[in-house]
Structures are given as structure tokens and as C-alpha cells.
Design an enzyme around this catalytic site. Structure first.
Site, PDB file in Angstrom:
ATOM      1  N   LYS B  74       8.193 -19.219 -56.768  1.00 23.59           N
ATOM      2  CA  LYS B  74       8.629 -19.149 -55.366  1.00 23.59           C
ATOM      3  C   LYS B  74       7.945 -20.269 -54.593  1.00 23.59           C
ATOM      4  O   LYS B  74       6.748 -20.533 -54.809  1.00 23.59           O
ATOM      5  CB  LYS B  74       8.250 -17.778 -54.798  1.00 23.59           C
ATOM      6  N   SER B 149      12.234 -11.515 -49.585  1.00 28.89           N
ATOM      7  CA  SER B 149      12.304 -12.934 -49.347  1.00 28.89           C
ATOM      8  C   SER B 149      12.312 -13.776 -50.629  1.00 28.89           C
ATOM      9  O   SER B 149      12.652 -14.949 -50.591  1.00 28.89           O
ATOM     10  CB  SER B 149      11.121 -13.371 -48.490  1.00 28.89           C
ATOM     11  N   SER B 173       9.262  -7.858 -50.784  1.00 24.81           N
ATOM     12  CA  SER B 173       9.909  -9.140 -51.081  1.00 24.81           C
ATOM     13  C   SER B 173      10.040  -9.485 -52.558  1.00 24.81           C
ATOM     14  O   SER B 173      10.702 -10.455 -52.893  1.00 24.81           O
ATOM     15  CB  SER B 173       9.179 -10.278 -50.364  1.00 24.81           C
TER      16      SER B 173
END
Lengths: 487, 481
Positions: B74, B149, B173
Site C-alpha cells: 500500500k 482504504s 481498512s
């Protein structure tokens, strides 16, 4: 300062002192803390506030703060916590400062200061740790600079903030507090006390109240007090300013003012420079700190002798006048110097005289580094005094020798031998000089015989002059007396 | 193939890390224009790492099962020399001078890092629509969101653009996008994995988590990144168990708690049914179940949306145009430069949370908001801990519904409510995993959430593994070209 304007008012002052701790590495990262390195050469992602970095507490900084807290008789809290203090300023890379707020490291202590020979305890409200910010460098002046640069070398250096209670009653007391506080830090070895380099910084809160009143007036904070002299002068100015305003029936505005040392005035900071809501909240990247009791006790046991105790001991043990003891204990290095010299030459008052009159003429007594690195070591001072004592040189010559020792870093015997400064104590040689002087000064001899004994002094002077000051005055006196009585 | 299957293939000499890396890079080149999972592909770095892994496998001396595994990160995890955007314009041009601890640990284990994945800006969002660089799409239905997210990481693993990935979980997330994309997403115990190099959103909640296709791969990834880090004062100094060894053993005799508040109003009946069936499956495997109550569940979102924005408003203060990233030119003074940079650099959701958080910490409001929220957080934690004192694991849906359409949740509050089942665990700092437990009628994955005791990820993975072995859900793959 003209007293009349403040006659009806009592001065109330509290000081906030920020001290840089002498740890090798920074408060929350491993970067070195040395002063004066090339800009940004002592930085890492953590103290540059890079995204993703996290703080890790420097244990030595905690130890130094605990040591100071104990020396100030503070209560060291069993648990303390760091908090974030927010404001935007480009010298602060995260735009918040890791500080302490609701749970400081220590509270409720005191520092004794001497006012007119009497001890007075000044309360300490709290002592906490935080990180220092960086430094802005402007091209030209702040107003005209086209660009500003940031040096983060100082960013993250451990700062210890100590807040006094509003117990100080005059600018003189404030300066005395700061001196005493500095001496404690330096004795503890936690701060170098160097105000020029910013190792010790001071803000003051000052207000006036009608004499006899117990309440507190509106306080004004004064920043930028970076020397003992500035603390006193700024406070004197501010006390006068407030007194005049109050006398004129005006109200004091609670504000932050900046001391302008060039103009000798305090002036208000622009409101946006201080109108902050710091939005404190507990620093989530650090767990609450538990202070181990046994560790605190160990630190307490290792506390060095503090300035006041040492001063008392110098009077009691070495028989020094309190004044001498005060001068000699102004820094740990100077007190150490004195004691080392006395060990090698056990005549304390004589050693004290020499330090106060000769050493401190050349070096500032509160400058640890200067005293510790003095070219005339305590052992060499003792060596010099030994030469005076055994009559090798006279006291007057010794002062010249001391100057040369300071300049050259050589010891006394080397200088005395090279310069031929050895006191002339050879009676036969001196007798010849005395005879010559008597022959050349018949008038003085006649005066002496006519009853003017003072004339003998002039003759001694002539003998000393003829020997370049090296004649042993005792022998000269005796020889003159003998010869004059025989004439 | 999964990571453990790849390792087995490397061992047998059937393929090499280089060939596998090339295949993944080719698949990214072919498909990622549709999915939008990657923000940066680090082709050279990946191939160099793969070549080194080739040599180790050839020499019969691999560093372990992750050696040569093609993984994605990420874009909130700092990578030395590789731009790290957090999905935000404000970090434009920011290239970290250091690697996050988890990146160091993966590389030390021999992993091949393919690139950095898309995310909601600064991890604030539940759909990956709030990325400054465009949305990521759900591989199961490109008209739907992958969740957020960490949507890019979840989608990359679901679309087989990477064998595994790291994400971060602050209020769900990792788990919510794992549920939406039908992969295994683990949020470890707070402190189990170092946060050093994870760009902070809400420091007291952020935790690095994993995406993988099954529980066994999850065990491998967690084993590589878990453990104490002296650079993170909140990381836990506790031994890391052998998570792979702990997979065996089944669920016989385990007590599973079923929290009634997680099946109430607002839950999609398809999700509720799939989760209930999963619980029945686990009972069939020998687990016992017990109904439990978590009365503070409803307060989770309110507490979270005070605390997380408060911490975010502080953490994001450093983005001011002075030191790195975006600086808007032409300002006449410092304050104008900073405010124009922040106005241009942050998206609407980030600004909304900075304002919420600034307000919550303001003098006069602190006690009513931040202070009170901290107290309720304690109650939420006690609630979960009390339940977990009676049962070994809590089983619940990960989300109230399946993946929604892009643009469907325009109202921030509707978006926030998507986290209702994941936020309480984050507030309590407890570990939780989401795994596939079926599909909706429209063919969208449903996520089963397992919540465990602090530092007891091993039991969660054991339950997940037993469930996977007993069901055939993992066979289904998204129909991407």
C-alpha cells in the site's frame, strides 16, 4: 531605575527556564546534539519530521531530568506522559512539538537563592521535558529576505523546562534565581549553561500588585531573555513600564512582549505570533512513562554536592570568608579547581586570593569549559605558590610569572629559570649591592641618621631596583638595618 | 498461485521467481488499466530482487517460503528511493530516504516487491474513491468499489496481480476491502507489527495488515512482519509464534461468540445468511457457539470519528509545503504559502477530517469530544475483552453489505457506517481477520470476520484455515480477461 513610580507596588515574577540537556543524542532519535555543526548535518528522518517516522524516548534525558528534579527537591511523578503541542512554524518540522502537559515529569520543588546574605526559597511549580525546534536562517533581515532556510540540527535536542512559582519579588531576585539555577544544572552535569549558544533560555512572567495585596495582577510574559544581564534589565524596564501605567490609572493588558536588547525596551509581539490554541493531546506514539522508584533512588544516591552545600563546606572546612566561598562555587569547574589547588598547596585563603585576583582576571568563573581548560592548572598554581613560599621568587614577580604561565602554558619553574627571575638570596652578593646603594645615596643615609627612619624605605627601593626586583626583601631589610646602625 | 504454492514450485524447480515476477508484471500491464490497483510499478527493483531469489533457490538456500514471492505494498508504507504518495497530491514528488520496518522485513525474507498500490487519500475512506490518482475498481465487478482504504492492495491480490500485499487498517481498512474483494485480510493486534515507516493517519489505531488468498499465506506474511521494533515505542515486545504450525488443529472444542448486535438492523440479508451459514459450518467442524452481547457496538463509529480525525489533524500538520511534497507557488508570505499548499494538496475528505479533528481538540471542546471519546473507547474495549474472556473467538460479518457501486455512497455518513463492524475491534486494539464465506446473488464476495484476543492471531488463522479446508469458496476467481 527610579524607584518612586513603583513605591506602592509589589513586583511578582515567575521564570520559565529552558535548558538544553547535555545528552549525546537527541530526545527522540539517535542524532548527535553537538553545537555548531554544518547545517542539517545532524539530522535524520525522525528529527526532520518525515512522514512515517516515530519518536523513541532517550533514557539519558529522562535520567538528567530526574537528577535535576531531585536536586530541586521536586516530587518525581511515578508516571508521566508526553503530549503534542500544536502550532505552525517552519522551524518545527512536524508542526507540533512533543512536550509534556497534564502529566509532567516532576512537580513542587524549591531552589534557595541568597538575597542580601539571607537564604530565600523559591518554589518550583513543575519540570518537564520536550524537544527543541530547528533554526531559521534568513537571507538578510526577516523583512527583506527573499528566501529563508531551515537548519534542523537543533530539532529534537532535549529541552528541560522548569517553571518557578511567582515567588520572585524583584528583577535582582530573578537574576539571582537564574544564576543559582544555572549553577545547579552545571553542577549536575546536565546542561553546559551556555547562554550565548542558547543552552539556557529564559522567559519571565511579571505583574505588579498593590503592596499588601494577596491577589495577582495581570501578568505579562517577556521572551528573549538570553543573558543574566538581559533578564534583569528587561524586568527592570517592564516593572517600571507597568508601574507607570498603573499609576496613570491604565489597565495592564495580558500579552507577550519581546525584550529588545538593542533598544532597551520590551515591545508587544504581533498578536498572530502568540495567539495560539495549542490543542494539546497525549502523544499516541509514546506509551505513558513509568518511572521506577529504585532507579530514582539510585539517581538520588549519585547526586553530586550542590553549590549551596559546597559553599557552606568551603567556609566550614577551608575557613574561607563567605564571599570567597560564593565566588569559588559559582561553577563546578572553579570549585573543583580551588579544591585541587588546595590539595597541592594547603593554604586555602592564599589559594583563594590568587584564584579570585589572578585567575578570574583572565577567565570567566562561570565558564565551565574555560576554567576546566585553564592553561594554569591547579597543580601549576600550587607550584607557583610553592616558589613564593620557599623564597625562590617574590610575590610581585610571581604575578608576572602567572601572566606568562597563562600566555605560554608553561609551568612556573620553567619560566623562572628561563627568565632568570630567581630571587637573589645570596647575602654576599646582596651586601655588595647594599654597600653600593649606600655609597650612591649619602643624602638618604644622612636623613636616616638624622632620625628620619622612613629614609630606609627609599633605600630598600633602590636595592630592589638595582636587582631588577629579584632581591629577597627580608634579607635586604636586615642587611640595610645592620649597615645603617654601624655607620 | 498462492505464496506457499509458489515456494513449492520454486523448490521443485518448476518455475523461478524471475519467471513469476515477469508474469505478474505482464498481468499488471495487461489488466491494471481496468482495475487501477497500482500507483507505481517498481519493475527494475522487482526483477533485481527476483534474480537474487532465483540464485538462492538454485543454490538450495532460499531465505524461506517468502523468497521470490511477488508482493505489493500500500502506498502509505515508505519505500527508500520509491515515491510514496498516500494517494495524495500533497506528497507529490516525495521520495522517502528510508524503508518502513515492514518493507525491510519483507525484503529480508526475499520478497519481490512489485510496486505501490492505490488507496483512499491518507487512508481516509472505505472505497478507494478518495485517491487523488483516480479510483481502484473491484475485480469481481468493475462498476463497484474494492472497499478501502487499502483497496489497491485488496484488488491486486483478488485480480492475481500480486500473490500477497500489505495494507493498513485504522478502522477496517484491511478487513473491509478484503471482504469486498474476497481475499483474506488480517489486522493484527495493535503493536504486533511495527508502524515505523507507515505514514500516520491515526497513530493509536493504525496497524499494518496483510492481504493473501488463503490463511496459510496470511500466516507466512504475518510471521515475516510481526515482532518488536525498537524504532516503534508502541510495538509489543513479545515472541512471535510459528503461525504456519498453528494452522493445524481444527476448531473442535473452540468456543465461538456470536455478537447479536452485529446481525441487527441495516445488515444486508445476503450477508447475514452467508455469515450464519459459515457459523453453522464451523459448528459442524466441532466448534461450540455462544450468543454474546456487545452493547457498546453502536458507539464505535461516533468514538472513532472523534479520535481518528483528532489524531489525523495532528499527524497531517507537517504537510505544509516547507520541506517536501507539493508547494503552491506565488504566495506572498509563509502563511499564504502554507494555506494555499494545503488547500490545493488535500482532497475534500481529508480536509473534512482535519477540520473535525481540529475542532475536537480545541480549547473548550477537548473534554466534551476527545476526552469523552477516550472514555467511551475504554468501554468499547472492556466490552470486547469481557466477551473474549468467555469465548475464544468472535464471529461476525465484516461489513453490513457487499461491495457497492462507485459513487453510490456520496454522503460521508453513509460511507462511515460501512465501518460499523470493524471499528470497535480497532478501538480495542484487538486482532481480526476477514475471509471469504460465500457470494451474493450478484456474484460479489461476502466477508466473515473473526475477532480474537490480544496477540492471539494464531487462533484466528487456525479457525480461518479450518473453514477454508471445509468449504470450496476459494476455487472461484473473478472473471477478468
Amino acid at each position: 531605575m527610579s524607584a518612586p513610580a513603583q513605591a506602592g507596588w509589589e513586583v511578582v515574577i515567575g521564570l520559565e527556564v529552558h535548558a538544553q540537556l547535555r545528552t549525546r543524542s537527541k530526545m527522540f532519535c539517535g542524532c548527535p546534539t553537538a553545537f555548531g555543526a554544518a547545517p542539517n548535518s545532524q539530522t535524520c528522518p525522525v528529527c526532520q519530521g518525515m512522514p512515517g517516522t516515530l519518536p523513541v524516548i532517550n533514557r539519558t534525558a529522562i535520567e538528567y531530568a530526574v537528577r535535576t528534579a531531585l536536586a530541586l527537591d521536586c516530587r518525581v511523578n511515578a508516571g508521566c506522559r508526553f503530549a503534542r503541542k500544536h502550532y505552525y512554524y517552519p522551524d518545527m518540522p512536524k508542526n507540533f512539538q512533543i512536550s509534556q502537559y497534564e502529566e509532567p515529569l516532576a512537580e513542587e520543588g524549591l531552589l534557595e537563592i541568597d538575597i542580601d546574605g539571607a537564604a530565600r526559597p523559591i518554589g518550583i511549580q513543575r519540570l518537564h521535558l520536550e524537544e527543541d525546534v530547528g533554526k531559521l536562517l534568513h537571507e538578510g533581515t526577516l523583512a527583506t529576505a527573499q528566501a529563508s532556510l531551515v537548519d534542523f540540527n537543533r530539532s529534537g535536542v532535549p529541552l528541560m523546562e522548569t517553571v518557578s512559582k511567582p515567588d520572585l519579588r524583584s528583577p535582582e531576585e530573578a537574576a539571582a534565581y537564574l544564576r543559582a539555577f544555572r549553577a545547579v544544572l552545571v553542577y549536575l552535569g546536565v546542561c553546559d549553561g551556555n547562554m550565548e549558544e542558547g543552552s539556557l533560555r529564559c522567559d519571565a512572567n511579571v505583574s505588579l500588585r498593590p503592596r499588601g495585596s494577596a491577589g495577582l495582577g495581570t501578568k505579562v510574559e517577556i521572551k528573549n531573555l538570553n543573558s543574566f544581564r538581559n533578564v534583569q534589565r528587561a524586568l527592570e524596564y517592564e516593572v517600571q513600564r507597568q508601574a507607570q501605567a498603573l499609576e496613570a490609572g491604565e489597565r495592564i493588558v495580558q500579552e507577550t512582549r519581546l525584550w529588545d536588547a538593542d533598544r532597551d525596551v520590551t515591545r508587544p509581539m504581533r498578536s498572530k505570533e502568540y495567539a495560539h490554541d495549542y490543542r494539546y493531546f497525549p502523544e499516541p506514539d509514546l506509551v505513558p512513562l513509568q518511572i521506577d522508584r529504585a532507579w530514582v533512588d539510585a539517581i538520588r544516591r549519585d547526586l553530586p554536592e550542590l553549590p549551596r552545600a559546597r559553599r557552606r563546606r568551603f567556609v566550614a572546612q577551608h575557613g574561607l570568608p563567605p564571599y570567597d566561598a560564593g565566588v569559588l562555587t559559582q561553577s563546578r569547574a572553579l570549585a573543583d579547581y580551588f579544591e585541587a589547588a588546595v590539595r597541592a598547596f594547603p593554604q586555602p585563603k592564599l589559594v583563594s586570593n590568587w584564584i579570585m585576583s589572578e585567575l578570574l582576571r583572565a577567565l570567566p568563573g562561570d565558564d565551565e569549559r574555560a576554567i576546566a581548560g585553564a592553561p594554569v592548572t591547579p597543580e601549576r598554581l600550587a607550584g607557583l605558590l610553592g616558589l613564593v613560599q620557599d623564597g625562590t621568587i617574590s610575590g610581585r614577580i610571581a604575578k608576572d610569572v602567572f601572566e606568562r604561565m597563562l600566555r605560554t602554558g608553561q609551568d612556573a619553574p620553567t619560566i623562572v629559570a628561563r627568565e632568570g627571575l630567581t630571587q637573589v638570596a645570596d647575602e654576599a652578593a646582596l651586601a655588595a649591592v647594599v654597600d653600593r646603594v649606600l655609597a650612591q645615596n649619602p643624602r638618604a643615609v644622612a636623613d636616616y641618621r638624622g632620625g628620619k627612619t622612613a629614609a630606609a624605605k627609599a633605600l630598600v627601593g633602590q636595592v630592589m631596583k638595582a636587582t631588577g626586583g629579584k632581591a629577597n626583601p627580608g634579607i635586604v631589610n636586615r642587611l640595610l638595618e645592620e649597615k645603617l646602625s654601624r655607620i | 498461485m498462492t505464496i506457499h504454492e509458489l515456494a513449492e514450485a520454486y523448490r521443485r524447480g518448476e518455475t523461478t521467481p524471475s519467471a513469476v515476477a515477469e508474469a505478474h508484471l505482464a498481468r499488471i500491464a495487461a489488466l491494471d488499466a481496468k482495475v487501477g490497483a497500482f500507483l507505481t510499478v517498481t519493475r527494475e527493483r522487482a526483477l533485481a530482487a527476483a534474480a537474487a531469489a532465483d540464485a538462492r533457490w538454485r543454490a538450495g538456500a532460499p531465505r524461506g517460503p517468502l523468497d521470490g514471492a511477488p508482493l505489493a505494498l500500500k502506498d502509505v508504507l515508505c519505500t527508500k528511493g520509491v515515491r510514496t504518495t498516500c494517494g495524495s497530491r500533497i506528497l507529490e514528488g516525495f521520495v522517502p530516504p528510508y524503508d518502513a520496518t515492514v518493507v525491510e522485513r519483507l525484503e529480508a525474507a526475499g520478497a519481490v516487491l512489485l510496486g505501490k498500490t492505490n488507496m483512499d487519500e491518507f487512508a481516509m475512506g472505505s472505497s478507494t474513491e478518495h485517491s487523488a490518482f483516480g479510483p481502484t475498481r473491484n475485480p469481481w465487478d468493475l462498476g463497484r468499489v474494492p472497499g478501502g482504504s487499502s483497496g489497491g492492495s485488496a484488488a491486486a491480490v483478488a485480480a492475481e496481480l500480486a500473490a500477497g500485499a500489505l495494507g493498513t487498517d485504522t478502522g477496517g481498512s484491511v478487513r473491509q476491502p478484503a471482504a469486498f474483494c474476497g481475499v483474506v485480510g488480517l489486522k493484527p493486534t495493535y503493536g504486533r507489527v511495527s508502524r515505523y515507516g507507515l505514514v500516520a493517519f491515526a497513530s493509536s489505531l493504525d496497524q499494518v495488515g496483510t492481504f493473501a488468498r488463503d490463511a496459510r499465506d496470511t500466516a507466512l506474511l504475518l510471521g515475516a512482519i510481526a515482532g518488536h521494533d525498537p524504532r516503534d515505542a508502541t510495538s509489543v515486545d513479545a515472541p512471535v509464534p510459528d503461525y504456519t504450525a498453528a494452522l493445524a488443529g481444527g476448531v473442535r472444542g473452540l468456543c465461538l461468540g456470536v455478537p447479536r448486535e452485529y446481525f441487527g438492523e441495516g445488515i444486508d440479508p445476503e450477508v447475514a445468511r452467508a455469515v450464519r451459514e459459515a457459523i453453522e459450518t464451523l459448528r459442524g467442524l466441532g466448534a461450540v457457539t455462544e450468543d454474546v452481547s456487545l452493547p457498546t457496538t453502536d458507539y464505535g463509529i461516533a468514538v472513532y470519528y472523534v479520535l481518528a480525525p483528532a489524531e489525523a489533524s495532528s499527524n497531517l500538520a507537517r504537510y505544509d509545503g516547507v520541506k517536501y511534497g507539493l508547494r503552491t507557488p506565488g504566495a506572498k508570505d509563509l502563511i499564504e504559502m502554507e494555506s494555499r499548499t494545503r488547500a490545493a494538496g488535500f482532497g475534500a475528505e481529508v480536509k473534512r477530517r482535519i477540520m473535525l479533528g481540529t475542532y475536537a481538540l480545541s480549547a473548550g471542546y477537548y473534554d466534551a469530544y476527545y476526552g469523552r471519546a477516550q472514555k467511551v473507547r475504554t468501554l468499547v474495549r472492556r466490552d470486547l475483552e469481557a466477551a473474549l474472556a468467555r469465548v475464544d473467538v468472535l464471529v461476525a460479518p465484516t461489513t453490513p453489505g457487499v461491495a457497492f457501486r462507485l459513487g453510490e455512497k456520496a454522503d460521508p455518513l453513509a460511507m462511515y457506517l460501512n465501518d460499523v463492524f470493524t471499528v470497535p475491534t480497532s478501538l480495542a486494539g484487538l486482532p481480526a481477520v476477514s475471509l471469504r464465506c460465500g457470494f451474493s446473488a450478484a456474484g460479489l464476495p461476502v466477508g466473515l470476520q473473526l475477532i480474537g484476543r490480544a496477540l492471539d492471531e494464531a487462533t484466528l488463522l487456525r479457525v480461518a484455515h479450518a473453514y477454508e479446508q471445509a468449504t470450496g469458496w476459494l476455487a472461484r476467481r473473478p472473471a477478468l480477461a
